[in-house]
Design a protein around this motif. Structure first.
Motif: not given
Length: 1313
Positions: A151, A155, A176
């Motif tokens: 990541v 995100g 995300h």
């Protein structure tokens, strides 16, 4: 593997092609001339979070550009550097070890790259080169075996599935669009798919399949409603729960939180409000316990979830923690060959056996056993044993960024200074590879350093933005700063060698400034662009050269007031970086440029006299050799170091061991053939250049005249002339030797040996030789006591060291929780017993309370026997706890064996040696009282037993050094107890042949047998184009040398006249006379003499038919032994190569190769060269299969013998391997026949594998796979005659000692010596 190699046969080329084919093959069999002999590993980077990881018996950490992997050596219970992975070209951001497969781990870097590595094979398994952002954190998915998640910033979390035909990257459905950057994330190890993220704003986000996603929850209370950030610094799931989670925030400290109810369960409180936590880890071996590392100071705190305060605190280092990782399986302890009889640790004197005492609350939280990988903010890396409270391994003060420059201290070749991008200068002892000084504070980027001349003990440094400075090294202070260049970067600083008051700097601002050390500016030389390099002439104190961005080299003369250059040299096509004046040739200088070339300029002729082309990228490091006037070395951004002969511009060698740009190169005039290099890979490497100057060291050994060792510069510069020493150190040696009255040979050998040998024990070795030869102790050098001492000095020197230390008080960093009431009650009871005179009861209660010292102090009041018993119980308990406090108890009761065993089990072999020697000298004595039955020292009470113990521990220590690639230090251990045979054997097995012969010559008769063997091997090394005479000289130093000289003359490839000259020198009959003698001895039926004379004659092929027939007949019988056939095959193997290659010799050649291969396999078994035994059997089988021959060997027989050998060698392997199946009856039968044929090795010490210096040093980028084993080669590589096939130098040496012919089956002799 051999099967792939044996497709070629030089014998099958045509007559016209043969000489050319042979010549090519002779020259292609080679090893690197420059040998790596030392490595200073980088420290751990402090920039990113997940930069250390561990799995089983390995751990890894990241420098900025490379990953260092350490592996536990079970034999010695210590971690050794196994590999350096350097595929990343930008800063590594995270690493993660695969939880399902300890051989695989993943790494991510700032160039949006994720790499999957196979650790044992040291190779890249998979690469993902577009991670759509820089991965800040990365982790294997616990629920899937082959998926890695990573990541960046906010995100999404990407999941990369590696296996299968296509590697697929998918985004996590919910993870995300976060509102704050992600610091790190952790998968739950048990609950499938559950994952937590920690953010820079201090909040957590939790996702699990089938539940509502929780974003930005559990932000610390103190931040509610505020805009401040308190980043999450550490996150770990509780291994015993599905929902609990430990969280650390930079300012808010550590909490245990519930991820389901989103509540804080426990907030842990620190002793000081200022303490902040960078890292934490659960302790797998102790449920409910975890550890934290403070970020200001290196305090390790141990906690239990049921307590809000720490159970214990240890201050491990002054600098703060950066990262922590607990090894899940602590290293297994090695058992020594005599076990201590620990029966019942809780045996009471009043009853036969009492149950173990119940633990008090404080004891219930005794320190968990476990090993913690600790990484600190100053780059330090260590492995701390919490149970024993000691470092198992500490790599202190490593640089964590590019090292731009390195330089030896002018008056001390053992001290090397390095300057780095990380803002520090460090000074290293190159014998121990440890930092002895580090500069105060952080100076920003340091590009260049220069030692003050002589013994001034100061270093000048040049920085990217903060000007220049002078650091007083012993005082640890910056004493002067220079700011004339303002904020412009200073690329080079140079202290004048000839005038210690002058310092030059050159800068981005286009000026080269000459100033005095107190800051007075003498000259400002303006250039049209940035100036990158400057160097003072070593012959003229007023001359300095510069390298400029405008592609030109300039020379300035300080004695004039003009600010214009005397000379401007043009020719480079890109910027000039460094310039270096030759220390030996007046007016000659070199320059390195971004055009990839090095140019040699002659100031007196105003011209470029040579262009050295070979680098594929900008040139940075440059170094002239201070003894060989034509030798120049360059380092480049193409990761390579190249060695040049500047007479004709040929590149003599290229090495690729660094994993990034090579910036600095340096050597010391008094150790001219040891070079240090530094690089963007954050390592410093040490190299031996001695192989480049052969046959110079051999000329010294053979006692050749001075003219063949030392010469003037003009002679040395003649094209094609062999190397000659022309520098100061060789002239000084010559002067000292000529002063000696009588025979100066011993001193001459020692002084030259120290000049040619790299650091790592040769000086120590010569000091020990001097002690054995009876030199007065007062003549020993001051630093003798820092190395391996002769056993007679060991106790005495350590005693005087103890007197010096008596004044030093050690303070412990304490802490802990208060005593509970049960303890108070027991104490009260004990006091009453004492007042009643019941001393034994008092002692037992004190033992139960853990107050052993009080119990032991009054125990003699019961009886001395009881005191001894109690001492023994305490010692046994401390040994179980692996606690250093056991030492005084064992010494007091004279239990030497237990103490030696304790130290040995922990790999502390030097300590074990000291105790054993002290016992031999009578310093540790058994109590005069009769020992208890069953005591471990009842069978060890006289000096003879102690001596046996001493020898055993010493051999173990020597073997530890030897296996660590330090053959010279191993030899020092043997010399310390005057075991000359094993000392010589270690030098020979380490291929330190020149050193072995030098030392053996000085030691005389006691070393004669090994010296003669080393002379034979060195003569084999000289059996090449230019040094046949030298080979003969070496063999003539052996008293009984007739047969060796025969082999030399038989192998010599010259014309008949040249061969007759060599025969005459060796006192052998002429070639024609040998033919007549061969016919006479053949008629007399003397096979050995017949072979000998035919080999020396004009028809050596006749020797082949007679000799091979004889060996085949022997092998057909049942009672042959190695000793009955080896001399014949060995002699036959010296047939001249071009003769062996003739078409009419094809069948004989193939039969000779097969017989030498088979007998070589048996010799390898005899010498325990276990790594090459299978390869020799395979090689012989393949030749049998592919070549038309008639020999009494069958492929089935070879495979039966190999199987039997494998079955029996399995039995002797270390016990931590898997259990093995015992040999079958048929295997026992085959093996017993093998053993009866092999007999004993005549040179006892030579048993065991060869291990050359540097065998343990991983290369960064130069990866070769062995054609014998199929495994990656660690340490020096030897290339076979096809120029492609590689084997490790160790395997090549062992192969050549048992089978002279190449593994390629060509009939070419192997010469790796």
């Amino acid at each position: 593997m051999c099967s792939q190699l044996l497709n070629q046969d030089v014998g099958d080329v045509t007559e016209t092609q043969r000489p050319a084919a042979l010549k090519i093959m002779y020259h292609m069999a080679k090893m690197s001339q420059v040998r790596q002999v030392g490595l200073l590993a980088a420290g751990c980077q402090p920039w990113n979070k997940d930069v250390c990881a561990a799995s089983g018996d390995r751990f890894a950490y990241c420098a900025t550009l490379a990953i260092y992997i350490y592996q536990l050596d079970h034999q010695y219970n210590e971690f050794k550097l196994q590999a350096i992975m350097s595929e990343h070209k930008k800063t590594i951001t995270a690493i993660s070890w695969c939880p399902h497969n300890p051989d695989i781990f993943a790494s991510a870097s700032a160039d949006c790259l994720v790499i999957i590595w196979n650790v044992p094979e040291q190779k890249v398994v998979a690469k993902l080169d577009d991670t759509k952002g820089i991965p800040a954190s990365l982790s294997w998915c616990w629920n899937e075996g082959d998926t890695v998640a990573f990541v960046s910033r906010r995100g999404p979390l990407y999941i990369w599935t590696i296996s299968g035909p296509f590697s697929v990257v998918t985004a996590h459905k919910g993870a995300h669009s976060f509102l704050s950057d992600i610091c790190l994330f952790r998968w739950h190890p048990k609950k499938k798919g559950k994952v937590v993220f920690g953010h820079t704003d201090g909040s957590l986000s939790i996702f699990q399949p089938g539940s509502k996603n929780q974003k930005h929850v559990l932000r610390p209370e103190s931040l509610k409603g505020a805009d401040e950030e308190d980043p999450v610094t550490a996150l770990e799931w509780d291994p015993l729960s599905t929902d609990y989670l430990l969280v650390a925030n930079l300012h808010n400290g550590v909490q245990l939180v519930d991820s389901e109810s989103l509540s804080c369960i426990t907030k842990f409180s620190f002793p000081s409000a200022a303490a902040s936590v960078q890292c934490l880890a659960w302790v797998p071996s102790a449920p409910g316990m975890f550890i934290t590392g403070d970020s200001q100071v290196g305090v390790l705190r141990i906690w239990n979830v049921s307590h809000t305060t720490p159970i214990d605190n240890f201050k491990l280092k002054n600098s703060g923690f950066h990262s922590l990782h607990v090894l899940s399986s602590p290293p297994k302890k090695k058992s020594f060959s005599f076990p201590s009889p620990i029966k019942y640790p809780h045996t009471s004197s009043t009853s036969e056996a009492v149950p173990p005492p119940t633990l008090t609350q404080k004891q219930a939280f005794s320190l968990p056993p476990g090993h913690v990988v600790c990484c600190f903010l100053d780059g330090g890396v260590g492995l701390y044993d919490m149970g024993a409270k000691k470092w198992d391994f500490l790599r202190d003060l490593g640089h964590v960024e590019t090292i731009f420059d390195c330089e030896f201290k002018p008056d001390n070749p053992d001290l090397l200074a390095t300057a780095s991008f990380d803002g520090t200068i460090k000074v290293w002892d190159i014998n121990t590879l440890k930092a002895v000084y580090t500069s105060p504070g952080n100076e920003g980027v340091i590009y260049s350093i220069s030692w003050a001349p002589g013994d001034l003990n100061c270093i000048a440094g040049a920085t990217s933005r903060n000007g220049g400075f002078i650091w007083d090294v012993p005082r640890g202070k910056i004493i002067t700063r220079f700011s004339e260049h303002g904020k412009n970067g200073i690329f080079c600083i140079a202290w004048s060698h000839k005038d210690s008051k002058r310092i030059a700097t050159c800068s981005d601002d286009g000026f080269c400034i000459i100033r005095t050390i107190d800051g007075k500016v003498l000259h400002k030389y303006k250039h049209p662009a940035a100036v990158f390099g400057c160097d003072w002439s070593q012959n003229n104190k007023d001359m300095i050269a510069t390298g400029c961005e405008d592609k030109n080299v300039r020379v300035y003369y300080l004695a004039t007031s003009s600010d214009q250059p005397l000379k401007v040299f043009t020719g480079h096509t890109a910027k000039v970086f460094h310039v270096r004046w030759s220390p030996l040739r007046e007016g000659i200088l070199c320059s390195g440029s971004d055009d990839g070339t090095v140019r040699i300029w002659d100031y007196t002729q105003d011209t470029c006299i040579n262009i050295l082309s070979g680098h594929r990228a900008p040139v940075r490091g440059l170094m002239w050799n201070p003894e060989i006037p034509f030798l120049l070395i360059s380092g480049s951004w193409d990761y390579s170091i190249q060695v040049w002969d500047t007479r004709d511009g040929t590149c003599l060698d290229t090495v690729y061991d660094h994993g990034a740009d090579v910036y600095g190169l340096t050597c010391h005039p008094s150790r001219p053939f040891t070079m240090a290099s530094c690089s963007r890979d954050s390592t410093v490497r040490l190299w031996s250049l001695t192989p480049l100057i052969n046959p110079l060291p051999i000329n010294v050994l053979a006692d050749r005249c001075w003219d063949e060792v030392i010469g003037n510069i003009d002679r040395a510069l003649e094209s094609g002339a062999p190397p000659l020493l022309c520098g100061k150190v060789s002239r000084d040696i010559k002067q000292e030797v000529e002063k000696i009255i009588g025979n100066p040979r011993e001193e001459k050998l020692r002084w030259f040996s120290e000049c040619f040998s790299p650091p790592g024990g040769s000086k120590n070795l010569w000091d020990l030789v001097a002690v054995i030869k009876g030199q007065d102790d007062s003549l020993l050098p001051q630093n003798y006591c820092k190395g391996i001492m002769h056993i007679k000095h060991l106790v005495r020197f350590r005693m005087s060291e103890a007197h010096e230390l008596t004044a030093v008080k050690m303070s412990k960093f304490g802490g802990g929780i208060g005593a509970p009431s049960k303890k108070e009650r027991l104490k009260e009871a004990a006091e009453i017993h004492l007042r009643l005179g019941q001393i034994q009861r008092y002692c037992e209660l004190m033992v139960e309370l853990g107050e052993w010292d009080k119990a032991l102090s009054v125990a003699p009041g019961v009886s001395m026997k009881y005191w001894r018993k109690l001492m023994q119980r305490r010692a046994d308990q401390l040994i179980q706890e692996e606690n250093d406090d056991v030492i005084p108890y064992c010494v007091a009761i004279g239990d030497v064996k237990k103490l030696v065993s304790f130290f040995t089990s922990r790999g502390q072999l030097k300590e074990a040696l000291l105790v054993a020697q002290a016992a031999c000298e009578g310093n540790i004595q058994m109590s005069p009282l009769s020992t208890m039955s069953g005591s471990s020292n009842s069978d060890l009470n006289n000096t003879d037993d102690y001596n046996v113990l001493l020898q055993k521990v010493n051999e173990e220590l020597a073997e530890w050094y030897f296996q660590d690639g330090h053959a010279v230090l191993a030899a020092c251990c043997h010399l310390a107890v005057e075991n000359i045979e094993l000392a010589m054997a270690n030098l020979i097995r380490g291929n330190e042949l020149e050193l072995a012969i030098s030392v053996g010559t000085v030691l005389g008769e006691s070393a004669a047998q090994a010296t003669h063997y080393a002379l034979e091997l060195l003569a084999r090394k000289c059996m090449t184009v230019t040094t046949w005479d030298l080979a003969a000289d070496l063999l003539m130093m052996i008293p009984d040398n007739k047969l060796q000289l025969v082999k030399l003359c038989a192998f010599y490839p010259g014309c008949i006249a040249e061969r007759n000259d060599l025969h005459e020198k060796c006192n052998l009959p002429s070639v024609e006379e040998c033919m007549r003698l061969a016919e006479t001895t053949e008629a007399d039926g003397d096979i050995f003499e017949t072979i000998k004379y035919y080999l020396l004659s004009t028809e050596p092929e006749k020797a082949l038919s007679i000799g091979i027939q004889y060996v085949k007949e022997q092998l057909c019988g049942s009672d042959w032994t190695l000793d009955s056939v080896c001399p014949y095959l060995d002699l036959l193997s010296y047939i001249r190569t071009e003769q062996l290659m003739l078409n009419n010799c094809t069948q004989f050649r193939n039969e000779l190769l097969i017989l030498c291969g088979y007998i070589g396999a048996l010799l390898a078994i005899r010498r325990q060269y276990n790594s090459i035994v299978p390869a020799l059997y395979e090689y012989t089988s393949q030749l049998l299969k592919r070549r038309k021959v008639s020999v009494p060997l069958k492929i089935e027989q070879l495979s039966e013998e190999l199987g039997a050998w494998r079955a029996f060698t399995q039995l002797t392997k270390p016990t931590n391997e898997l259990p093995c199946t015992p040999p079958s009856e048929s295997q026992k039968k085959v093996y017993s026949i093998l053993v009866s044929r092999i007999r004993e090795e005549p040179l006892k010490g030579m048993i065991g594998p060869d291990y050359v210096t540097g065998s343990n040093l991983p290369s960064h980028s130069d990866v070769h796979v062995s054609c014998l084993t199929g495994l990656r080669i660690q340490g020096p590589v030897f290339f076979l005659e096809d120029g492609k096939s590689a084997v490790s130098l160790n395997d090549a040496l062992m192969w050549a000692k048992v089978n002279p012919f190449s593994p390629l089956g060509t009939g070419i002799r192997l010469n790796p010596f």
